[in-house]
Scaffold this motif. Structure first.
Motif, PDB file in Angstrom:
ATOM      1  N   SER A 184       0.843  -1.200   0.000  1.00  0.00           N
ATOM      2  CA  SER A 184       0.000   0.000   0.000  1.00  0.00           C
ATOM      3  C   SER A 184       0.883   1.257   0.000  1.00  0.00           C
ATOM      4  N   ILE A 185       0.267   2.431  -0.109  1.00  0.00           N
ATOM      5  CA  ILE A 185       1.006   3.684  -0.037  1.00  0.00           C
ATOM      6  C   ILE A 185       1.552   3.834   1.370  1.00  0.00           C
ATOM      7  N   CYS A 186       2.753   4.306   1.494  1.00  0.00           N
ATOM      8  CA  CYS A 186       3.402   4.423   2.791  1.00  0.00           C
ATOM      9  C   CYS A 186       2.655   5.449   3.640  1.00  0.00           C
ATOM     10  N   ASP A 187       2.427   5.034   4.822  1.00  0.00           N
ATOM     11  CA  ASP A 187       1.720   5.897   5.772  1.00  0.00           C
ATOM     12  C   ASP A 187       2.771   6.422   6.730  1.00  0.00           C
ATOM     13  N   CYS A 188       3.085   7.777   6.552  1.00  0.00           N
ATOM     14  CA  CYS A 188       4.188   8.376   7.301  1.00  0.00           C
ATOM     15  C   CYS A 188       3.706   8.968   8.617  1.00  0.00           C
ATOM     16  N   ASP A 189       4.613   8.869   9.597  1.00  0.00           N
ATOM     17  CA  ASP A 189       4.391   9.529  10.887  1.00  0.00           C
ATOM     18  C   ASP A 189       5.445  10.616  10.927  1.00  0.00           C
ATOM     19  N   HIS A 190       4.994  11.803  10.571  1.00  0.00           N
ATOM     20  CA  HIS A 190       5.967  12.904  10.414  1.00  0.00           C
ATOM     21  C   HIS A 190       6.525  13.368  11.750  1.00  0.00           C
ATOM     22  N   GLY A 241       7.524   5.546   8.782  1.00  0.00           N
ATOM     23  CA  GLY A 241       6.342   5.262   7.948  1.00  0.00           C
ATOM     24  C   GLY A 241       6.098   3.728   7.828  1.00  0.00           C
ATOM     25  N   THR A 242       4.845   3.394   7.590  1.00  0.00           N
ATOM     26  CA  THR A 242       4.479   1.950   7.424  1.00  0.00           C
ATOM     27  C   THR A 242       3.625   1.777   6.184  1.00  0.00           C
ATOM     28  N   ARG A 243       3.731   0.600   5.676  1.00  0.00           N
ATOM     29  CA  ARG A 243       2.867   0.232   4.565  1.00  0.00           C
ATOM     30  C   ARG A 243       2.464  -1.244   4.731  1.00  0.00           C
ATOM     31  N   SER A 244       1.479  -1.701   4.000  1.00  0.00           N
ATOM     32  CA  SER A 244       0.998  -3.110   4.162  1.00  0.00           C
ATOM     33  C   SER A 244       0.654  -3.712   2.808  1.00  0.00           C
TER      34      SER A 244
END
Length: 319
Positions: free
Chosen positions: A284-290, A295-298
């Motif tokens: 999936s699109i990387c989900d960033c924690d700014h 960041g995480t993706r699945s």
């Protein structure tokens, strides 16, 4: 044996016959029983007839020739001849019995078991003659012969014997039994009559018999629950029937055939399929924690390769 001699002279008779001219005669008799031979010598003038007294001339001789004149008459041509003739004096003979003959056949009286027989003899040893007396006693004798006879006995029945085993007719469910008796109480003998009636008797024994019934199948029952084999997706079910329509009885035949029938029920079964994971999908699109600069993706996969079915196991691992 006796010998008698008689000599006569002068004008005398000899043997009841008168001879008018003769000078000597001699008679000789030889007697055996009451028969004998008489011989006479008689001197007589020639050519005189001589009748033979009561006998038969058997020999005749003369000094010269002779001839027979008629029956039992003789004449000689000379004075001397010899005449021989037979006589049979009339002796009195008393009768005498012969021996007894054989016994006759025994005549039985079967009512009493006794018998008699007879035998006879004849008054001929010798027979009476010339005024002799008859034989004394009887010419017939009767004796007993009980040992050759029997007493008539009519037959009578003994008591009935026990009944025989029942003889069943399984086609009809009926039965008969028999019992017997003997004509020996007493047995008929010596011309006695046999027992009246029958020596056997039949009876009914239906209560000891049954009618043969051959077995017949009932209708099939409903099919049972389908039993599935999930390894191959097949299934079977069964139904039954019984030999009770009717049930065999009284030596009847049992039913021929199966009492259980097995059928297929594949349409009611499934094949077990364990679940298998598909390949991973795209990330999936990387989900960033700014705030942290992370960041995480699945990515995912599913338990559909194949999906578990028919009691199959679910997939192992994360989806």
């Amino acid at each position: 044996k006796q010998w008698y001699q008689r000599r006569v002279r002068g004008n005398r008779e000899i043997g009841g016959i008168y001879f008018p001219s003769w000078d000597r005669a001699a008679d000789y008799y030889r007697v055996v029983g009451c028969t004998g031979l008489k011989t006479s010598w008689i001197n007589m003038l020639a050519d005189r007839e001589f009748p033979v007294p009561g006998g038969t001339v058997v020999n005749l001789s003369c000094q010269a020739g002779y001839q027979l004149i008629g029956d039992n008459k003789v004449t000689c041509s000379e004075h001397t001849y010899m005449l021989t003739y037979s006589v049979e004096p009339q002796c009195v003979v008393n009768g005498g019995w012969s021996g007894w003959g054989d016994w006759s056949r025994c005549s039985c009286n079967h009512a009493t078991g006794t018998g008699t027989w007879t035998r006879s003899r004849s008054c001929n040893s010798p027979a009476p003659s010339n005024g002799g007396s008859a034989c004394p006693g009887s010419s017939r004798e009767t004796g007993r012969c009980d040992d050759q006879c029997c007493k008539t006995t009519n037959g009578a029945w003994s008591a009935w014997g026990s009944w025989s085993s029942c003889m069943c007719d399984f086609n009809t469910g009926t039965g008969t039994l028999t019992r017997s008796r003997s004509c020996n109480n007493p047995a008929p003998s010596c011309g006695g009559s046999s027992c009246p009636g029958s020596a056997t008797e039949s009876g009914n024994c239906d209560d000891q018999c049954c009618k043969t019934v051959h077995g017949g199948f009932s209708d099939w029952s409903s099919w049972g629950t389908c039993t599935c084999n999930h390894a191959d997706g097949t299934g079977t079910r069964s139904r039954s029937r019984s030999c009770t329509n009717p049930a065999p009885s009284c030596n009847g035949n049992v039913c021929v055939g199966e009492t259980i029938e097995v059928g297929s029920c594949d349409d009611q079964c499934c094949q077990t399929v364990d679940g298998g994971l598909t390949a991973w999908g795209d990330w999936s699109i990387c989900d960033c924690d700014h705030s942290t600069g992370t960041g995480t993706r699945s990515r995912t996969r599913s338990c559909t390769n194949p999906a578990p079915s028919c009691h199959g196991r679910d997939c192992d691992g994360d989806l």
